[in-house]
Design a protein around this motif. Structure first.
Motif, PDB file in Angstrom:
ATOM      1  N   VAL A  33       0.838  -1.197   0.000  1.00  0.00           N
ATOM      2  CA  VAL A  33       0.000   0.000   0.000  1.00  0.00           C
ATOM      3  C   VAL A  33       0.878   1.254   0.000  1.00  0.00           C
ATOM      4  O   VAL A  33       0.630   2.214  -0.731  1.00  0.00           O
ATOM      5  N   GLY A  46       1.095   3.798  -3.099  1.00  0.00           N
ATOM      6  CA  GLY A  46       0.787   5.213  -2.916  1.00  0.00           C
ATOM      7  C   GLY A  46       1.902   6.115  -3.400  1.00  0.00           C
ATOM      8  O   GLY A  46       1.654   7.159  -4.033  1.00  0.00           O
ATOM      9  N   PHE A  62      -5.447   5.201   1.208  1.00  0.00           N
ATOM     10  CA  PHE A  62      -4.071   4.722   1.342  1.00  0.00           C
ATOM     11  C   PHE A  62      -3.425   5.347   2.586  1.00  0.00           C
ATOM     12  O   PHE A  62      -2.821   4.654   3.405  1.00  0.00           O
ATOM     13  N   HIS A  85      -5.863  -1.989   3.933  1.00  0.00           N
ATOM     14  CA  HIS A  85      -6.551  -1.258   2.872  1.00  0.00           C
ATOM     15  C   HIS A  85      -7.697  -2.141   2.382  1.00  0.00           C
ATOM     16  O   HIS A  85      -7.505  -3.307   2.055  1.00  0.00           O
TER      17      HIS A  85
END
Length: 227
Positions: free
Chosen positions: A119, A123, A138, A148
């Motif tokens: 994640v 991001g 995120f 997430h």
């Protein structure tokens, strides 16, 4: 910093973790470099350290988020990746890993941390590449240390890196739209013949990922699929 939205972005995240670079290529040094290939430019760039800036995304997060807040996520992936590397022949045969063997007594929390490593990397890539995916969920997941809700991972055997040439890298982020906005996205993290494919969908939508797709809520066994 896109994670905390408080501090200056003064830290760069690795495209491929330094520990993974060392596992694939061994010791990287000025006398024994590896070479970076980034299309369409910057091909055959010598990389003389596993921590080289050539292997980092531009500075879009802060030192506190990179070195403190998300450190458990980095450690979870390092631990998982190291186990996979050490047990690769067995994993290729059985196509599964029991997380209890990797994270004894702390599977639930470590499973979340494992997902959050991707994640975080996802991001950073979204922000660096200006992909029009909202980063709010995120950021919230990373700050709250919660999974997430719409990211899943597929662990894969085969494909790139099955020959003599050593290879580690990331694919482009591939997106598809619905009503003019990103609805699905996927990309690949590759270490030789071991790959992690990351899937994301907008809230309320489901992707068509393989049946082996994994999220922290899916239990204590990670299944691998074959290319």
């Amino acid at each position: 910093c896109w994670i905390c939205n408080s501090n200056d972005a003064n830290s760069g995240e690795h495209h491929i973790k330094a520990s993974d670079i060392r596992r694939v290529f061994g010791n990287v040094s000025p006398d024994d470099p590896i070479y970076s290939h980034v299309k369409p430019r910057r091909r055959n760039v010598p990389v003389r350290s596993a921590k080289s800036d050539h292997l980092k995304i531009k500075k879009i997060i802060c030192t506190e988020c990179n070195n403190v807040r998300t450190a458990p996520y980095d450690r979870a992936w390092e631990t998982f990746s190291a186990f996979v590397g050490q047990n690769w022949p067995d994993i290729k045969r059985t196509r599964r890993v029991k997380l209890q063997k990797i994270f004894p007594g702390r599977v639930s929390k470590s499973s979340i941390d494992l997902q959050l490593y991707f994640v975080k990397l996802f991001g950073c890539r979204i922000r660096a590449d200006d992909v029009p995916i909202d980063l709010v969920i995120f950021s919230q997941s990373l700050i709250r240390r919660t999974a997430h809700p719409t990211c899943r991972l597929v662990f894969t055997i085969g494909g790139f890196g099955t020959g003599k040439m050593k290879y580690a890298g990331l694919s482009k982020i591939h997106t598809s739209e619905r009503d003019g906005r990103p609805a699905f996205a996927t990309w690949l993290y590759t270490l030789g013949e071991f790959h992690v494919q990351v899937f994301w969908s907008a809230e309320g939508l489901t992707t068509n990922e393989p049946k082996e797709a994994w999220a922290p809520s899916d239990g204590k066994i990670v299944k691998f699929c074959r290319k």
